[in-house]
Design a protein around this motif. Structure first.
Motif, PDB file in Angstrom:
ATOM      1  N   ARG A  83       1.552   1.619   1.254  1.00 15.48           N
ATOM      2  CA  ARG A  83       1.250   1.136   2.604  1.00 15.48           C
ATOM      3  C   ARG A  83       2.472   0.564   3.313  1.00 15.48           C
ATOM      4  NH1 ARG A  83      -4.376  -1.893   0.811  1.00 15.48           N
ATOM      5  NH2 ARG A  83      -5.546   0.007   0.344  1.00 15.48           N
ATOM      6  N   ASP A  84       3.496   0.191   2.539  1.00 16.74           N
ATOM      7  CA  ASP A  84       4.700  -0.385   3.121  1.00 16.74           C
ATOM      8  C   ASP A  84       5.780   0.696   3.171  1.00 16.74           C
ATOM      9  OD1 ASP A  84       6.834  -1.838   3.949  1.00 16.74           O
ATOM     10  OD2 ASP A  84       6.824  -3.270   2.276  1.00 16.74           O
ATOM     11  N   ALA A  85       5.910   1.364   4.311  1.00 24.11           N
ATOM     12  CA  ALA A  85       6.857   2.478   4.449  1.00 24.11           C
ATOM     13  C   ALA A  85       8.292   2.027   4.226  1.00 24.11           C
ATOM     14  CB  ALA A  85       6.712   3.108   5.829  1.00 24.11           C
ATOM     15  N   ALA A  86       8.571   0.761   4.439  1.00 23.21           N
ATOM     16  CA  ALA A  86       9.929   0.254   4.280  1.00 23.21           C
ATOM     17  C   ALA A  86      10.401   0.320   2.828  1.00 23.21           C
ATOM     18  CB  ALA A  86      10.004  -1.187   4.783  1.00 23.21           C
ATOM     19  N   ARG A  87       9.464   0.453   1.893  1.00 25.58           N
ATOM     20  CA  ARG A  87       9.832   0.488   0.481  1.00 25.58           C
ATOM     21  C   ARG A  87      10.231   1.889   0.019  1.00 25.58           C
ATOM     22  NH1 ARG A  87       5.839  -3.151  -3.088  1.00 25.58           N
ATOM     23  NH2 ARG A  87       7.688  -3.099  -4.392  1.00 25.58           N
ATOM     24  N   MET A  88       9.953   2.921   0.855  1.00 24.54           N
ATOM     25  CA  MET A  88      10.207   4.291   0.421  1.00 24.54           C
ATOM     26  C   MET A  88      11.682   4.555   0.109  1.00 24.54           C
ATOM     27  SD  MET A  88       9.089   7.967   2.043  1.00 24.54           S
ATOM     28  CE  MET A  88       7.357   7.554   1.963  1.00 24.54           C
ATOM     29  N   PRO A  89      12.645   4.148   0.962  1.00 25.78           N
ATOM     30  CA  PRO A  89      14.052   4.408   0.621  1.00 25.78           C
ATOM     31  C   PRO A  89      14.462   3.799  -0.720  1.00 25.78           C
ATOM     32  CG  PRO A  89      13.842   3.762   2.919  1.00 25.78           C
ATOM     33  CD  PRO A  89      12.502   3.513   2.297  1.00 25.78           C
ATOM     34  N   GLU A  90      13.977   2.594  -0.994  1.00 24.35           N
ATOM     35  CA  GLU A  90      14.302   1.921  -2.258  1.00 24.35           C
ATOM     36  C   GLU A  90      13.726   2.697  -3.448  1.00 24.35           C
ATOM     37  OE1 GLU A  90      12.921  -2.151  -4.575  1.00 24.35           O
ATOM     38  OE2 GLU A  90      12.751  -2.041  -2.398  1.00 24.35           O
ATOM     39  N   ARG A  91      12.472   3.139  -3.317  1.00 27.80           N
ATOM     40  CA  ARG A  91      11.844   3.908  -4.393  1.00 27.80           C
ATOM     41  C   ARG A  91      12.565   5.245  -4.582  1.00 27.80           C
ATOM     42  NH1 ARG A  91       6.342   2.006  -4.084  1.00 27.80           N
ATOM     43  NH2 ARG A  91       6.490  -0.175  -4.741  1.00 27.80           N
ATOM     44  N   LEU A  92      12.900   5.884  -3.482  1.00 30.92           N
ATOM     45  CA  LEU A  92      13.572   7.185  -3.549  1.00 30.92           C
ATOM     46  C   LEU A  92      14.918   7.041  -4.257  1.00 30.92           C
ATOM     47  CD1 LEU A  92      13.197  10.138  -2.637  1.00 30.92           C
ATOM     48  CD2 LEU A  92      14.412   9.554  -0.543  1.00 30.92           C
ATOM     49  N   GLU A  93      15.640   5.999  -3.931  1.00 33.27           N
ATOM     50  CA  GLU A  93      16.940   5.777  -4.560  1.00 33.27           C
ATOM     51  C   GLU A  93      16.792   5.499  -6.051  1.00 33.27           C
ATOM     52  OE1 GLU A  93      20.707   6.168  -4.942  1.00 33.27           O
ATOM     53  OE2 GLU A  93      19.712   6.482  -3.011  1.00 33.27           O
ATOM     54  N   ALA A  94      15.729   4.773  -6.430  1.00 25.90           N
ATOM     55  CA  ALA A  94      15.482   4.482  -7.844  1.00 25.90           C
ATOM     56  C   ALA A  94      15.198   5.763  -8.616  1.00 25.90           C
ATOM     57  CB  ALA A  94      14.313   3.509  -7.982  1.00 25.90           C
ATOM     58  N   VAL A  95      14.415   6.683  -8.016  1.00 29.42           N
ATOM     59  CA  VAL A  95      14.120   7.960  -8.656  1.00 29.42           C
ATOM     60  C   VAL A  95      15.385   8.802  -8.761  1.00 29.42           C
ATOM     61  CG1 VAL A  95      12.882  10.155  -8.407  1.00 29.42           C
ATOM     62  CG2 VAL A  95      11.685   7.991  -8.005  1.00 29.42           C
ATOM     63  N   PHE A  96      16.201   8.809  -7.712  1.00 20.04           N
ATOM     64  CA  PHE A  96      17.449   9.571  -7.733  1.00 20.04           C
ATOM     65  C   PHE A  96      18.416   9.015  -8.779  1.00 20.04           C
ATOM     66  CE2 PHE A  96      17.054  11.154  -3.084  1.00 20.04           C
ATOM     67  CZ  PHE A  96      16.335  12.261  -3.523  1.00 20.04           C
ATOM     68  N   GLU A  97      18.405   7.701  -8.970  1.00 20.20           N
ATOM     69  CA  GLU A  97      19.260   7.088  -9.995  1.00 20.20           C
ATOM     70  C   GLU A  97      18.796   7.494 -11.387  1.00 20.20           C
ATOM     71  OE1 GLU A  97      20.582   2.651 -11.613  1.00 20.20           O
ATOM     72  OE2 GLU A  97      19.502   2.842  -9.717  1.00 20.20           O
ATOM     73  N   LEU A  98      17.476   7.544 -11.574  1.00 21.94           N
ATOM     74  CA  LEU A  98      16.901   7.922 -12.863  1.00 21.94           C
ATOM     75  C   LEU A  98      17.109   9.406 -13.145  1.00 21.94           C
ATOM     76  CD1 LEU A  98      15.156   7.086 -15.312  1.00 21.94           C
ATOM     77  CD2 LEU A  98      13.143   7.610 -13.932  1.00 21.94           C
ATOM     78  N   PHE A  99      16.939  10.233 -12.119  1.00 19.78           N
ATOM     79  CA  PHE A  99      17.078  11.685 -12.256  1.00 19.78           C
ATOM     80  C   PHE A  99      18.127  12.192 -11.253  1.00 19.78           C
ATOM     81  CE2 PHE A  99      12.412  10.997 -13.192  1.00 19.78           C
ATOM     82  CZ  PHE A  99      12.510  11.194 -14.568  1.00 19.78           C
TER      83      PHE A  99
END
Length: 229
Positions: free
Chosen positions: A102-118
């Motif tokens: 629900r908090d769209a502002a968190r998407m860049p942070e989540r995306l970066e975390a996934v990119f760091e992992l993979f």
């Protein structure tokens, strides 16, 4: 899960199954084909309704609840066969994985975390998902599940169809998700050799009931494991 019974139509596959999933662990579920492992995961996630028994999450009954409600509550499910949108780009797949956030502002942070992992997903962010290798598609499927920050991640045969070297890489990724994000993981897996070393605890299911629950170490004994199967 307590006294959990589930199946398809009138056919019961799970017969009064009892099982606990503890916060922060990797719980590995083993069993022969047809033992009821996938039925267990689908019932937990709301794809199947329990015929009897209960499923409690953080003290609240969730048996029979919709998958969408479970996702909003922090439970993610990666089914067999990667579970991605094969005609869409890697980045679009990941963005769709956050549909319940629900908090769209968190998407860049989540995306970066996934990119760091993979990192391979970042390199191929504009590639069509279905054109990637099987191992990369599995990483993408796990990445999609991580996009809404789940507390519980349910994985059904993450190694299926993968070459041995890719299986090891995916297993290490699962361990990293658990350690870095503190995500509780429930995993059904047939590759016993590579999945046992990352498991905190193991369960063996036979004909719809738990026949072993505890330390994974004894299950490295092939004879002992076959006796349980």
């Amino acid at each position: 899960m307590q006294g959990l019974a589930a199946g398809y139509g009138k056919k019961r596959v799970l017969h009064g199954l009892d099982m606990d999933l503890n916060q922060g662990e990797i719980l590995l579920v083993l069993g022969h084909n047809g033992a009821g492992k996938t039925t267990l995961l689908q019932t937990m996630f709301g794809l199947l309704r329990p015929m009897a028994g209960s499923i409690a999450f953080e003290g609240r009954e969730i048996g029979g609840r919709t998958p969408a409600a479970n996702v909003r509550d922090g439970i993610a499910f990666v089914p067999q066969g990667h579970g991605i949108f094969r005609s869409l780009t890697v980045r679009t797949n990941l963005e769709l994985g956050a549909f319940a956030e629900r908090d769209a502002a968190r998407m860049p942070e989540r995306l970066e975390a996934v990119f760091e992992l993979f990192p391979i997903l970042k390199e191929r962010a504009q590639q069509i998902g279905g054109t990637m290798s099987g191992g990369q598609q599995q990483m993408l499927a796990i990445g999609m599940a991580l996009m809404h920050g789940p507390r519980v991640l349910i994985l059904d045969e993450p190694s299926i169809g993968l070459a041995p070297n890719l299986v090891e890489r995916v297993m290490q990724s699962i361990r990293t998700v658990n350690e870095r994000f503190g995500t509780t993981i429930l995993m059904v897996e047939q590759n016993v050799k590579l999945s046992l070393p990352i498991a905190s605890r193991a369960v063996v299911v036979k004909t719809g009931a738990v026949v072993y629950e505890g330390d994974p170490a004894p299950l490295t004994d092939h004879v002992r494991l076959m006796q349980l199967f």
